[in-house]
Design an enzyme around this catalytic site. Structure first.
Site, PDB file in Angstrom:
ATOM      1  N   VAL A 118       1.499  -4.507   4.409  1.00 30.40           N
ATOM      2  CA  VAL A 118       0.841  -4.585   5.717  1.00 30.40           C
ATOM      3  C   VAL A 118      -0.170  -5.729   5.733  1.00 30.40           C
ATOM      4  CG1 VAL A 118      -0.584  -3.343   7.396  1.00 30.40           C
ATOM      5  CG2 VAL A 118       1.224  -2.130   6.163  1.00 30.40           C
TER       6      VAL A 118
ATOM      7  N   ARG B   7      -7.335  -6.168  -9.537  1.00 31.31           N
ATOM      8  CA  ARG B   7      -6.052  -6.654 -10.037  1.00 31.31           C
ATOM      9  C   ARG B   7      -5.507  -7.827  -9.207  1.00 31.31           C
ATOM     10  NH1 ARG B   7      -1.625  -4.311  -8.576  1.00 31.31           N
ATOM     11  NH2 ARG B   7      -2.821  -2.574  -7.786  1.00 31.31           N
TER      12      ARG B   7
ATOM     13  N   CYS C  82       2.820   4.879  11.286  1.00 26.35           N
ATOM     14  CA  CYS C  82       3.893   4.029  11.823  1.00 26.35           C
ATOM     15  C   CYS C  82       4.911   4.804  12.655  1.00 26.35           C
ATOM     16  CB  CYS C  82       4.593   3.300  10.678  1.00 26.35           C
ATOM     17  SG  CYS C  82       4.971   4.352   9.265  1.00 26.35           S
TER      18      CYS C  82
ATOM     19  N   HIS D 207      11.624   1.323  11.264  1.00 22.25           N
ATOM     20  CA  HIS D 207      11.962   2.739  11.320  1.00 22.25           C
ATOM     21  C   HIS D 207      12.824   3.002  12.555  1.00 22.25           C
ATOM     22  CE1 HIS D 207       9.172   3.209   8.167  1.00 22.25           C
ATOM     23  NE2 HIS D 207       8.133   3.733   8.798  1.00 22.25           N
TER      24      HIS D 207
ATOM     25  N   ASN E  98       8.151  -1.248  11.284  1.00 23.29           N
ATOM     26  CA  ASN E  98       7.091  -0.366  10.791  1.00 23.29           C
ATOM     27  C   ASN E  98       5.866  -1.118  10.288  1.00 23.29           C
ATOM     28  OD1 ASN E  98       9.171  -1.066   8.776  1.00 23.29           O
ATOM     29  ND2 ASN E  98       7.823  -0.024   7.319  1.00 23.29           N
TER      30      ASN E  98
END
Lengths: 338, 338
Positions: free
Chosen positions: A14, A39, A128, A245, A318
């Site tokens: 996203v 990270r 979503c 989706h 989505n």
């Protein structure tokens, strides 16, 4: 007025989409701050042709930020949204952390933009699978009054992040090459050439047998539509699709509405594109919706098993309308009031 | 008593399955005759370790045959079933040709075996997606009375034959290799990494927007259950799965029935295996059902959007219980009466 914007979870599926959408919509950004876990910090990401270095998310990350777009999971939101608010930012949160809080607006701009005004520093972006459904159903609800929704979903793996996309592709390759020893790390079962009636991929199930994803569709729909009398039941299913989706949605209305009337309503509905030409085998497809902004609706049919029933097939990207785009649209509404 | 058996459409996906099932169930065969189109004639197929040569289907193919298993499409059945009957054979027809004829029994042995007796020479095998649903729903209907069914399917490509399996695999490979020029011959759109709300792949749509597959589920369910008052609405969807159909089924009953009661009923129902252990992420899966005989049911939940609602997830091998196995079970019942 250009503002300082932070993206939390910039390196995720996203997060990447946030950058594309902010860029393509020419969101007026003065300073852009990309935040992620330790990270991912020091990773470079491009925005409008310029390299940005991702910074580690800390409590101090939000100084000077006006709008913070969060998409790094509910735990991160719960921990850092309060610091962002304290720093004076308004947060648009894509996680489930605050969605069902009574004093937090849960907003789909085509459906309930008026809710934005009552925020105390955080506006929640819905799930979503809920967003695309309510965009398509709101015009029907306004005219005929929705009594009950039965929805079954066909959800893309990118909803579980970039690692899930990688796992689907690698597992698919292994199977096509005849290997049977594929080690999966994310999904509880084979997702390639299979469908899993479980979302999310871990800690999904509640005591009554429903998954948290299913209950999001039930509860968020009522809150966004502002109508607790709407009955909703959901079965959410992961399919081996990369992006977008699809949803099979059965609606019972209080007043009779014909398929033709639904089609006419949706043809003029904001954020909706109708693709419904069965004679030419045209209907919404996940592959066609990927990378696009709208919610696509087709297969509009009267359900003759009840007096006032309609079936619809609703498809949307989505990561865009289901996540990043909806959040940016909320941020655009916020800007109008600044 | 061993009988002479003909398999029409022996080289197809269901035909191959017929041979496996007749063999593993030790169906008492005296002579086996494999029939197919001219194109497939002279092909060799193994049955019980012996090579059989496929013969071209003609009007004379049924001399001396007692039981003819048809699975070569509705046109072939319409043309050749009358000759088979005239030759003295009893036909079990897997096509849609005779299913809705009033004087033809439409049989699922677990549901309405008594219907077999009234045949005039042909017994119809229902559509794959209908069979697995009624096997799971009959015990619920007997106890609580089913008022309405809303079903959305997740159907495997093998339902469209062996060529469809090949197309899915080749298209998937092409996409993983980054090729975008895949030429498809069967499906109207990309099926790899996609879901298509259209079954069958051509001439699917009726004037009201439903597909013929959807109307099979509506009409056949009522006929098999012997109850025209059951409301059924269906959305049938092709998914990139090789084998086994999955179904999200929402049921409204006349009498209240709890999820626990449904589970108990199905635990003792013939032909049903319950897999419903969400805590351990266990539920029916297409990949697990492939090659198995039973109808697998899980995700059994009460639907709180209505007074008497139940959600179920029903999975079965579309080539076995959905086609060849059910037909052989009908033939076994016929043998009992010979």
């Amino acid at each position: 007025m250009a503002v300082n914007v932070a993206v939390v979870g910039a390196t995720g599926a996203v997060g990447e989409e946030f950058l594309r959408i902010l860029e393509s919509r020419k969101f007026p950004i003065h300073e852009l701050r990309l935040l992620a876990s330790k990270r991912s910090a020091s990773k470079k990401m491009k925005f409008c042709g310029v390299d940005y270095t991702v910074q580690e998310l800390t409590r101090q990350s939000f100084q000077g930020i006006k709008i913070a777009l969060f998409s790094a999971g509910a735990n991160i939101s719960r921990e850092y949204v309060p610091y962002a608010i304290e720093s004076g930012a308004i947060c648009v949160d894509n996680s489930s952390a605050f969605r069902m809080d009574d004093d937090v607006p849960l907003v789909v701009p085509e459906v309930n933009p008026q809710e934005i005004a009552r925020h105390y520093g955080v506006i929640a972006n819905p799930n979503c699978s809920t967003i695309q459904m309510v965009v398509a159903l709101k015009p029907i609800h306004d005219v005929a009054g929705i009594k009950r929704i039965v929805v079954s979903t066909y959800q893309a793996v990118s909803g579980a992040g970039l690692k899930a996309v990688d796992e689907l592709q690698k597992e698919t390759s292994s199977i096509l090459e005849g290997k049977r020893d594929f080690k999966r790390s994310l999904f509880p079962h084979q997702i390639a050439f299979n469908v899993l009636p479980q979302i999310p991929q871990s800690n999904a199930f509640l005591s009554d047998g429903y998954t948290s994803e299913e209950m999001k569709m039930v509860n968020e729909t009522k809150k966004i539509m502002g109508d607790n009398s709407i009955g909703v039941t959901a079965t959410t299913v992961r399919v081996p699709v990369i992006r977008s989706h699809s949803e099979s949605v059965n609606v019972e209305t209080k007043k009779k509405i014909t398929a033709r009337e639904v089609k006419d309503l949706l043809l003029k509905a904001p954020g909706v594109t109708v693709i419904d030409d069965p004679g030419n085998q045209l209907y919404p497809l996940a592959t066609d919706a990927a990378g696009k902004d709208d919610v696509f609706v087709g297969r509009i049919r009267e359900d003759k098993s009840i007096e006032n029933g309609i079936n619809l097939w609703i498809v949307s990207d989505n990561l865009r309308k289901g996540a990043a785009l909806n959040a940016v649209q909320i941020a655009e509404k916020l800007l109008e009031k600044l």
